[in-house]
Design an enzyme around this catalytic site. Structure first.
Site, PDB file in Angstrom:
ATOM      1  N   CYS A 121      -7.429 -11.244   0.548  1.00  0.00           N
ATOM      2  CA  CYS A 121      -7.427 -10.866   1.961  1.00  0.00           C
ATOM      3  C   CYS A 121      -7.607 -12.101   2.846  1.00  0.00           C
ATOM      4  CB  CYS A 121      -8.524  -9.850   2.255  1.00  0.00           C
ATOM      5  SG  CYS A 121      -8.542  -9.447   4.015  1.00  0.00           S
ATOM      6  N   LYS A 157      -6.609   5.914  12.572  1.00  0.00           N
ATOM      7  CA  LYS A 157      -6.975   6.564  11.305  1.00  0.00           C
ATOM      8  C   LYS A 157      -7.372   8.016  11.548  1.00  0.00           C
ATOM      9  CE  LYS A 157      -8.399   2.178   9.337  1.00  0.00           C
ATOM     10  NZ  LYS A 157      -9.432   1.383   8.653  1.00  0.00           N
ATOM     11  N   ARG A 192      -2.262   5.852  10.065  1.00  0.00           N
ATOM     12  CA  ARG A 192      -2.146   5.454   8.651  1.00  0.00           C
ATOM     13  C   ARG A 192      -2.347   6.649   7.720  1.00  0.00           C
ATOM     14  NH1 ARG A 192      -4.662  -0.618   8.354  1.00  0.00           N
ATOM     15  NH2 ARG A 192      -3.388  -1.520   9.995  1.00  0.00           N
ATOM     16  N   LYS A 219      -4.260  -0.162  14.776  1.00  0.00           N
ATOM     17  CA  LYS A 219      -4.212   0.886  13.757  1.00  0.00           C
ATOM     18  C   LYS A 219      -4.935   2.149  14.226  1.00  0.00           C
ATOM     19  CE  LYS A 219      -8.008  -1.440  11.444  1.00  0.00           C
ATOM     20  NZ  LYS A 219      -8.338  -2.243  10.263  1.00  0.00           N
ATOM     21  N   ARG A 279       0.863  -1.189   0.000  1.00  0.00           N
ATOM     22  CA  ARG A 279       0.000   0.000   0.000  1.00  0.00           C
ATOM     23  C   ARG A 279       0.894   1.232   0.000  1.00  0.00           C
ATOM     24  NH1 ARG A 279      -3.811  -0.597   4.748  1.00  0.00           N
ATOM     25  NH2 ARG A 279      -4.763  -2.158   3.418  1.00  0.00           N
ATOM     26  N   CYS A 317     -13.630  -2.575   6.006  1.00  0.00           N
ATOM     27  CA  CYS A 317     -12.713  -1.655   5.316  1.00  0.00           C
ATOM     28  C   CYS A 317     -13.433  -0.737   4.322  1.00  0.00           C
ATOM     29  CB  CYS A 317     -11.617  -2.438   4.599  1.00  0.00           C
ATOM     30  SG  CYS A 317     -10.526  -3.301   5.738  1.00  0.00           S
ATOM     31  N   CYS A 360     -14.704  -3.777  -0.460  1.00  0.00           N
ATOM     32  CA  CYS A 360     -13.300  -4.016  -0.125  1.00  0.00           C
ATOM     33  C   CYS A 360     -12.751  -5.110  -1.038  1.00  0.00           C
ATOM     34  CB  CYS A 360     -13.166  -4.412   1.340  1.00  0.00           C
ATOM     35  SG  CYS A 360     -13.780  -6.076   1.661  1.00  0.00           S
ATOM     36  N   CYS A 364     -15.680  -9.066   5.505  1.00  0.00           N
ATOM     37  CA  CYS A 364     -15.665  -9.485   6.912  1.00  0.00           C
ATOM     38  C   CYS A 364     -16.041  -8.284   7.762  1.00  0.00           C
ATOM     39  CB  CYS A 364     -14.281 -10.049   7.288  1.00  0.00           C
ATOM     40  SG  CYS A 364     -13.093  -8.787   7.794  1.00  0.00           S
TER      41      CYS A 364
END
Ligand code: SF4
Length: 558
Positions: free
Chosen positions: A428, A207, A141, A205, A72, A471, A422, A467
């Site tokens: 994934c 954001k 991120r 993470k 990414r 995302c 996603c 899932c």
């Protein structure tokens, strides 16, 4: 990330994100890296994946899984120069699987990259001043920012703050340059201090992003930390600060839930970095490091309360929050089509289904970047803005896009333009169901239902995730679908079109027939019972089909 790995220990022992990556990369006996290094690579923007479509046959043939890597590339605020675009485009063929994927956080992803090609890819993006450091991992991120340059000086100022925020919260480690670009100093390598993150970085993470009303394209209420620009004319006065948003949850675990961020106050622009650093260090110090499923900042806030957070924040930052200023959002999608920019040139927002740029589209964009655009911008909804086109060249841009089956004027329906999925299968590792490969077909069937009920021109947000990590921000869609198992989804309904209200679970673990039957029924009610200009999600709540959701816990309550 394998559940059994002690991620906190791996981070602490990693010597500022070095781990044994340099050794892993040189190991010719496997296409993978050492297991503990799969934790470290994420901080470098790299996910080890395997082709799940091939898993079974390779297992039967006693071969290791078909490993490859996703990289990414970070693009703070989503702005890419033509030179950068051309470099990315080349890499798609030279080291990846021929496609580029635009993400829901204004980043670029390459899929199917072999281990031995990783250094070359990273050196190539480095040469055009791009990187993948902190694009994944337990750190802040890619910083998002409203993407349309038509907002003029306010956009320019907000973008500048987004970039400064990104720089300020980027890990200080030299590991990235050592490993990928300059070659690791094997012995005696200095391990840097991470003044903001410390040795174990964040628990999970993090954001962040900046929205400019009236467009909530970054879904500011889904961010751990958000800033809503408040302007007077062309002057940026400051930001309303939002905290504690987040999408992910786990099926069947009511203690985990998507959460809408709270607006806690107004700050002046020059306080943005101080406030951001204070929020990040609060999460570093108080976030849950025992249970990764409850390690996001939203749970720290939920468990300790807003009052505690504001008091801790003001004390750490020495910034007193003022009362939030009024603002209004109209939608969380993109503004499609041509728009005149302040300098007289034009920008075109191009719909890219699920962010996937195939070779035909890439070829058109390559010419556009080379010959016509001042820059290419990535939107938070996986689309593109071609910016800086002069009036006389608009037609040529339209022609090039049409030649790649990207006719913007007569192309996708309003529902499709507001759909998002996603990556999910096959790459994934967490996917429970299809998303990117399936949503286009499902949208076709939803379009047929909408046409039948005479609402085919109505923009309705439809988002699908493979899932519950969410995302594609499915819990902020009027129709949200979250994978449970192959062909089975949870159906969520009733979010606000402007991203200010979460949706709610309506049908648990259902297949396509049940999903379409329910949408058919509700489209019928909407067509006959809506008020003028009422949005689908608002109608569902007003007519009590769906009970409104507060900040989050109720999303999965059904
Ligand atoms: Fe993978 Fe789940 Fe994220 Fe989709 S939502 S990309 S399946 S982690």
């Amino acid at each position: 990330m394998a559940a059994h790995l002690d991620v906190e220990k791996i981070k602490a022992d990693s010597r500022a994100l070095r781990g044994t990556l340099a050794i892993s990369l040189k190991d010719p006996t496997t296409a993978a890296v050492a297991e503990a290094d799969t934790v470290i690579t994420k901080f470098h923007g790299i996910y080890q994946q395997d082709d799940r479509d091939q898993r079974e046959t390779r297992r039967e043939a006693r071969l290791e899984p078909a490993y490859s890597f996703m990289i990414r590339v970070r693009v703070p605020g989503g702005v890419i120069t033509p030179e950068q675009w051309l470099a990315l485009d080349r890499l798609a063929d030279e080291v990846a699987n021929g496609t580029i994927r635009l993400t829901t956080r204004q980043a670029v992803q390459f899929h199917g990259v072999a281990k031995e090609d990783l250094p070359r890819l990273i050196r190539t993006i480095d040469a055009v001043l791009m990187d993948s450091l902190a694009a994944c991992g337990d750190v802040n991120r890619n910083v998002m920012c409203h993407v349309q340059p038509e907002a003029g000086p306010v956009h320019a100022a907000a973008l500048d703050w987004a970039r400064r925020l990104s720089d300020h919260l980027t890990p200080r480690t030299g590991a990235y340059r050592e490993i990928w670009i300059e070659g690791e100093k094997v012995a005696g390598s200095e391990v840097e201090d991470e003044p903001i993150y410390g040795k174990t970085y964040l628990p999970r993470k993090f954001k962040s992003g900046i929205a400019i009303p009236p467009v909530n394209d970054i879904d500011v209420f889904s961010q751990d930390l958000g800033f809503i620009a408040i302007a007077e004319g062309d002057q940026l006065l400051g930001f309303n600060v939002t905290v504690g948003g987040g999408m992910g949850c786990s099926h069947g675990e009511p203690d985990t839930f998507p959460r809408l961020a709270d607006v806690i106050g107004f700050i002046e622009p020059e306080d943005l970095l101080t406030i951001a650093e204070a929020v990040v260090t609060i999460q570093r110090d108080f976030g849950n490091r025992e249970n990764r499923k409850r390690a996001r900042f939203k749970y720290t806030l939920e468990d300790r309360g807003l009052e505690w957070l504001v008091s801790e924040l003001e004390s750490r930052s020495q910034v007193k929050l003022a009362a939030p200023r009024p603002y209004q959002f109209v939608g969380n999608g993109d503004l499609y089509g041509w728009q005149r920019m302040r300098d007289g040139r034009w920008q075109l927002t191009v719909f890219v289904e699920n962010g996937r740029l195939n070779p035909n589209v890439r070829a058109a964009l390559k010419t556009i970047a080379n010959d016509y655009a001042s820059d290419i911008r990535l939107t938070p909804n996986q689309n593109l803005v071609v910016a800086g086109v002069i009036e006389s060249e608009r037609e040529a841009v339209d022609r090039l896009l049409a030649s790649a089956a990207m006719d913007q004027e007569h192309g996708p329906s309003a529902i499709r333009k507001n759909s998002m999925a996603c990556v999910a299968l096959p790459s994934c590792g967490l996917a429970m169901a299809e998303a990117e490969r399936y949503l286009p077909d499902l949208v076709t069937r939803i379009e047929e239902l909408a046409d039948r009920h005479g609402i085919g021109k109505e923009p309705i947000t439809v988002r699908m995730s493979g899932c519950p990590n969410g995302c594609s921000r499915p819990y902020l869609a009027e129709i949200g679908l979250v994978g449970r198992a192959p062909g089975r989804y949870n159906l969520y309904l009733g979010a606000a079109f402007d991203g200010t209200r979460l949706n709610r679970l309506d049908r648990d673990n259902v297949g396509e027939a049940d999903i379409l039957a329910r949408i058919d029924q509700l489209f019928g009610q909407f067509a006959s019972g809506r008020r003028q200009e009422e949005r689908f999600g608002d109608f569902l709540v007003r007519s009590r089909v769906i009970a409104p959701v507060g900040r989050g816990r109720e999303v999965n309550a059904g």
